[in-house]
Scaffold this active site. Structure first.
Site, short mmCIF file in Angstrom:
data_model
loop_
_atom_site.label_atom_id
_atom_site.label_comp_id
_atom_site.label_asym_id
_atom_site.label_seq_id
_atom_site.Cartn_x
_atom_site.Cartn_y
_atom_site.Cartn_z
N LYS A 199 8.52 -12.75 -7.72
CA LYS A 199 9.41 -13.70 -7.64
C LYS A 199 9.12 -14.54 -8.99
O LYS A 199 8.53 -14.30 -9.84
CB LYS A 199 9.14 -14.65 -6.66
CG LYS A 199 9.31 -14.06 -5.30
CD LYS A 199 8.79 -14.96 -4.19
CE LYS A 199 9.30 -14.53 -2.88
NZ LYS A 199 10.80 -14.24 -2.54
N ARG B 207 10.39 -7.41 6.53
CA ARG B 207 10.89 -6.92 7.47
C ARG B 207 10.01 -5.57 7.43
O ARG B 207 10.09 -5.07 8.58
CB ARG B 207 12.31 -6.34 7.06
CG ARG B 207 12.41 -5.53 5.90
CD ARG B 207 13.81 -5.56 5.07
NE ARG B 207 14.03 -6.88 4.43
CZ ARG B 207 15.25 -7.21 4.09
NH1 ARG B 207 16.33 -6.30 3.98
NH2 ARG B 207 15.31 -8.44 3.37
#
Ligand code: BES
Ligand code: MN
Ligand code: ZN
Length: 497
Positions: free
Chosen positions: A277, A351
């Site tokens: 990030k 996920r």
């Protein structure tokens, strides 16, 4: 950690005819300002002089000499809006506004009267006031040398003795839900150097002891045995090793095949991994275990209230860091369910952990209904902002239950479509699935990735990336973690009673 400190917040019920000897917080609807039973005609005049009109969020305050006490009493009025439009959420917001005024006046002991002239039952109003009190006085203080607390540390709630059977359990429920929500907020606010997966598991264990639910933690070899390859791949880069946290409240042993399964995303920090990030804003990624906090808080509330339902919660807790032992973009990994996944981004890690946790809760814990809660996508913030939790489901009956729960808790939810065509975006020629569905409809494809693992179970997916954290103080939720999901999940479970 998380000890209550020297601060005392007490809620004490007080019968209507008991003598009020403290400062007052009056919740007043727009249409009852004129004939509100102010403690004295003088107060009525003073409020009128300030043009207090009872609009939602409006506050006014005055001091008057209470003859019977021979001392000044402060009265804070907080507007509720129109009686016929009253909701529990408006009571919370009004109470929060009134409490800010009381704090400004440095009031320490406060009496309030949650009843209304209609619109809500006395129980609903009492619960809302108690929740708002606990949520609005919450501060994440433990790292401050000089603590900034709300001045109010004692709340008395007056009620009509005729309504006691309804009001007292409602006050207790409000207290349970307020406390459980604040527990979740503490966990989310805690920085990742302190709240490692191991520590999160310990906190879940502590919560289990305090509230009365069972906790089992898998680590090391026992965890490896379960075959949760996707979950373990995500945690590989960090020295803070993964924990699988299983919490059980079996309140309905006569129906062992009816099990509500709650799954919370428990990323104690999300750096993005090798798909790193950007630095700006990365510090907020300590909040990436807010789903875990929500299910821990909800379990606490369900257990404390002895709700006669079987509820199991699972958190696959780990840390998504960068190191030579981490997984890579391009890796093809397995899952507990047996499906293979091409890792296109190590930052789409949630996920992966959820896929295994969902498979585990269905195959090992026999969940018959599954709800997952996760700070899963930045895209949900683009779609819904910070006001509303995004929802996907394969069962409209579940969504109707969720809407009922949203109404009771004041949390806002909105369903996004899950047309089967969106599933195409999760496909790749190289594995059964890929973990990124492209730029478009990012919240939907992330949810549908999890849907690949729910088998035939009715399922709800709550993306709380926008709602788990507030930059600024709200009406009654103070800045920082919101504890979103705790009250929502509690009331959702209640729909099965
Ligand atoms: N934890 C983040 C979701 C997130 C991002 C929450 C920004 C709040 C603000 C999640 O693990 C993530 O990184 N999601 C990616 C998915 C993408 C790589 C497909 C995202 O949303 O950018
Ligand atoms: Mn990520
Ligand atoms: Zn994440």
């Amino acid at each position: 950690m998380f000890e209550e400190g020297d601060r005392e917040l007490e809620i004490r019920a007080l019968e209507l005819n008991a003598h009020v000897v403290t400062d007052l917080l009056c919740l007043v609807a727009e249409d009852e300002v004129g004939d509100y039973p102010w403690p004295s005609p003088l107060v009525k005049q003073l409020m009128a002089a300030q043009e207090f009109s009872g609009k939602l969020g409006e506050t006014a305050s005055c001091v008057y000499l209470a003859e019977e006490l021979q001392r000044p009493v402060r009265v804070v009025a907080a507007g509720l809006g129109k009686t016929e439009e009253l909701t529990t959420e408006k009571v919370r917001r009004a109470f929060g506004a009134g409490l800010k005024e009381a704090d400004r006046l440095k009031i320490e002991v406060l009496t309030t009267m949650p009843w209304t002239n209609g619109g809500l039952t006395p129980g609903e109003a009492a619960r809302a006031v108690t929740e708002a009190y606990l949520l609005a006085t919450y501060r994440f203080n433990r790292y401050l040398s000089e603590k900034k607390e709300c001045s109010v540390r004692f709340l008395q709630v007056r009620y009509d003795p005729a309504q006691e059977v309804e009001v007292l359990p409602a006050l207790k429920l409000g207290q349970t839900l307020g406390e459980a929500t604040n527990l979740a907020r503490d966990l989310v606010n805690e920085p990742a150097n302190v709240l490692t997966p191991e520590r999160l598991a310990q906190e879940a264990q502590k919560a289990g002891e305090k509230y009365g639910f069972a906790v089992e933690v898998f680590a090391g070899e026992a965890l490896a045995q379960l075959g949760m390859e996707a979950f373990l791949a995500v945690g590989k880069a960090s020295v803070n090793s993964p924990r699988l946290i299983v919490m059980r409240h079996l309140g309905d042993p006569a129906n062992p095949d009816r099990v509500l399964g709650l799954v919370g995303k428990g990323m104690t920090f999300d750096s993005g991994g090798l798909s790193l990030k950007q630095a700006k804003g990365m510090e907020t990624m300590k909040f990436d275990m807010a789903g875990a906090a929500a299910v821990i808080g909800a379990m606490g509330a369900l257990a404390r209230e002895e709700v006669p339902l079987n509820v199991v919660a699972v958190v696959a807790a780990c840390e998504n860091l960068v190191s030579g032992t981490g997984y890579r973009p391009g890796d093809i990994i397995g899952t507990m369910a047996g499906k293979t996944v091409l890792v296109e981004s190590t930052d789409a890690e949630g996920r992966l952990t959820l896929a295994d946790a969902v498979h585990y809760i269905i195959s090992r814990e026999k969940a018959s209904v599954v709800v997952d809660v996760a700070t899963l996508t930045g895209a949900v913030i683009v779609a819904l902002g910070h006001l509303t939790t995004g929802v996907l489901t394969n069962d409209q009956d579940l969504y109707a239950r969720l809407q009922e729960a949203a109404h009771k808790s004041g949390e806002r939810v909105w369903q996004l479509p899950s047309f089967p065509e969106y599933r195409e975006q999760n496909k790749t020629p190289y594995a059964d699935l890929r973990n990124v569905g492209g730029r478009e409809a990012g919240t939907i494809t992330a949810g549908l990735f999890i849907a690949e693992f729910v088998q035939d179970k009715p399922w709800l997916h709550l993306d709380i990336a926008g709602t788990a954290f507030a930059e600024k103080d709200g009406d009654y939720l103070t800045q920082g973690a919101t504890g979103v999901g705790v009250r929502l999940l509690y009331h959702f479970a209640e729909t099965y009673l």
